[in-house]
Design a protein around this motif. Sequence first.
Motif, mmCIF file in Angstrom:
data_model
loop_
_atom_site.group_PDB
_atom_site.id
_atom_site.type_symbol
_atom_site.label_atom_id
_atom_site.label_comp_id
_atom_site.label_asym_id
_atom_site.label_seq_id
_atom_site.Cartn_x
_atom_site.Cartn_y
_atom_site.Cartn_z
ATOM 1 N N ALA A 1 0.817 -1.216 0.000
ATOM 2 C CA ALA A 1 0.000 0.000 0.000
ATOM 3 C C ALA A 1 0.853 1.269 0.000
ATOM 4 C CB ALA A 1 -0.935 0.008 1.204
ATOM 5 N N ILE A 2 2.180 1.121 0.027
ATOM 6 C CA ILE A 2 3.055 2.292 0.083
ATOM 7 C C ILE A 2 3.192 2.931 -1.297
ATOM 8 C CG2 ILE A 2 5.406 3.091 0.536
ATOM 9 C CD1 ILE A 2 5.660 0.904 2.633
ATOM 10 N N ARG A 3 2.905 4.226 -1.384
ATOM 11 C CA ARG A 3 3.120 4.962 -2.632
ATOM 12 C C ARG A 3 4.477 5.666 -2.608
ATOM 13 N NH1 ARG A 3 -1.370 9.203 -3.872
ATOM 14 N NH2 ARG A 3 -0.073 10.585 -2.595
ATOM 15 N N GLU A 4 4.823 6.245 -1.467
ATOM 16 C CA GLU A 4 6.141 6.871 -1.329
ATOM 17 C C GLU A 4 6.513 6.975 0.142
ATOM 18 O OE1 GLU A 4 5.994 11.498 -1.511
ATOM 19 O OE2 GLU A 4 4.654 10.790 -3.113
ATOM 20 N N ILE A 5 7.824 7.140 0.381
ATOM 21 C CA ILE A 5 8.345 7.339 1.727
ATOM 22 C C ILE A 5 9.049 8.690 1.760
ATOM 23 C CG2 ILE A 5 9.875 6.471 3.532
ATOM 24 C CD1 ILE A 5 9.592 3.693 2.285
ATOM 25 N N GLN A 6 8.578 9.575 2.594
ATOM 26 C CA GLN A 6 9.173 10.899 2.720
ATOM 27 C C GLN A 6 10.131 10.908 3.907
ATOM 28 O OE1 GLN A 6 5.957 13.736 3.032
ATOM 29 N NE2 GLN A 6 5.387 13.534 0.875
ATOM 30 N N LEU A 7 11.396 11.213 3.641
ATOM 31 C CA LEU A 7 12.400 11.264 4.694
ATOM 32 C C LEU A 7 12.343 12.621 5.380
ATOM 33 C CD1 LEU A 7 15.348 9.527 2.831
ATOM 34 C CD2 LEU A 7 13.620 8.492 4.330
ATOM 35 N N GLY B 1 16.078 11.560 11.482
ATOM 36 C CA GLY B 1 15.975 10.126 11.225
ATOM 37 C C GLY B 1 14.563 9.594 11.155
ATOM 38 N N LEU B 2 13.592 10.477 11.089
ATOM 39 C CA LEU B 2 12.195 10.051 10.997
ATOM 40 C C LEU B 2 11.760 9.997 9.529
ATOM 41 C CD1 LEU B 2 10.697 12.239 13.878
ATOM 42 C CD2 LEU B 2 11.457 9.862 14.001
ATOM 43 N N ALA B 3 10.586 9.459 9.282
ATOM 44 C CA ALA B 3 10.049 9.395 7.928
ATOM 45 C C ALA B 3 8.537 9.315 8.007
ATOM 46 C CB ALA B 3 10.620 8.203 7.173
ATOM 47 N N LEU C 1 12.771 2.569 10.518
ATOM 48 C CA LEU C 1 13.105 3.113 9.204
ATOM 49 C C LEU C 1 14.152 2.262 8.493
ATOM 50 C CD1 LEU C 1 12.793 5.203 7.031
ATOM 51 C CD2 LEU C 1 14.408 6.683 8.267
ATOM 52 N N LYS C 2 15.194 1.848 9.221
ATOM 53 C CA LYS C 2 16.242 1.028 8.595
ATOM 54 C C LYS C 2 15.661 -0.289 8.072
ATOM 55 C CE LYS C 2 20.830 -0.968 9.281
ATOM 56 N NZ LYS C 2 20.461 -2.219 8.582
ATOM 57 N N MET C 3 14.808 -0.902 8.852
ATOM 58 C CA MET C 3 14.194 -2.158 8.438
ATOM 59 C C MET C 3 13.375 -1.943 7.169
ATOM 60 S SD MET C 3 11.268 -4.362 10.399
ATOM 61 C CE MET C 3 10.081 -3.063 9.986
ATOM 62 N N LEU C 4 12.676 -0.811 7.096
ATOM 63 C CA LEU C 4 11.872 -0.505 5.935
ATOM 64 C C LEU C 4 12.753 -0.294 4.704
ATOM 65 C CD1 LEU C 4 8.836 -0.207 5.397
ATOM 66 C CD2 LEU C 4 9.101 2.258 5.723
ATOM 67 N N LYS C 5 13.868 0.428 4.887
ATOM 68 C CA LYS C 5 14.808 0.642 3.782
ATOM 69 C C LYS C 5 15.394 -0.674 3.300
ATOM 70 C CE LYS C 5 16.394 5.365 4.764
ATOM 71 N NZ LYS C 5 17.578 6.188 5.123
ATOM 72 N N ASP C 6 15.762 -1.527 4.246
ATOM 73 C CA ASP C 6 16.333 -2.820 3.892
ATOM 74 C C ASP C 6 15.320 -3.648 3.076
ATOM 75 O OD1 ASP C 6 18.639 -2.182 5.213
ATOM 76 O OD2 ASP C 6 18.150 -3.311 7.038
ATOM 77 N N ARG C 7 14.071 -3.507 3.402
ATOM 78 C CA ARG C 7 13.037 -4.271 2.704
ATOM 79 C C ARG C 7 12.988 -3.902 1.223
ATOM 80 N NH1 ARG C 7 8.621 -7.361 4.576
ATOM 81 N NH2 ARG C 7 7.656 -8.277 2.735
#
Length: 238
Positions: free
Chosen positions: A199-205, A209-211, A228-234
Amino acid sequence: MINALLVDDEPLARDALADLLSSDPEISIIGQASNAVEALQMINSLHPDVIFLDIQMPRVSGLELVSMLNMDDAPYVVFVTAYDEYAIRAFEDNAFDYLLKPVEPPRLQKTLARLKKNYHHPPSLTPVASADLQLIPCYLQNRIRLIKIDDVEFAFSDLSGVHVMSEEGTSHTQLTLKTLESKTPLLHCHRQYLININAIREIQLLENGLAEIITQHGHKVPVSRRYLKMLKDRFGLQ
């Protein structure tokens, strides 16, 4: 006193079992439910010690209901079924016991004797708990909606409980975030939020270190530093 909840979509079957159980002074029937979703609500509010649970029911089966339970405080589960193959699966799934319909009094007495003997030991339902949920039961005033996992954008908790966001809006569920995380593809992105990756369209940094996630339907979901790191790794991001 052992508090029991009876769950069966057939009223005659519930009444017959209730009559058999009423002869035992150590068993108290605290409620009856005609379907799995109604039963889930009663389990969370009444906290029975044991549920006598029909396996084959419309929409949500008894096996699926058990997969929705919070294993930290789950009751004993005695499956009740008219089919031997379901009984074998229930046994393999480590339910406390199973009974074949029509329930015979001598067989029920054996179950109750075991139940009384094991009453002070926590039930073991881990194999059942590992099953994935296909539907999330949600409550909308006087209606119950079963939402498909693929239709969920995110789930979150607040002081009023746990809520599920789908294309049709926000709905309340009796399930905990812990249960949703362990039995659905939803992932933690914040202590109080679970996100559907699809369901993710975009991730705004953001700063510090939040998003923030923007979903396909434009909802904003916070992402904490912890996740956030786990999400980036995914997504294979640096």
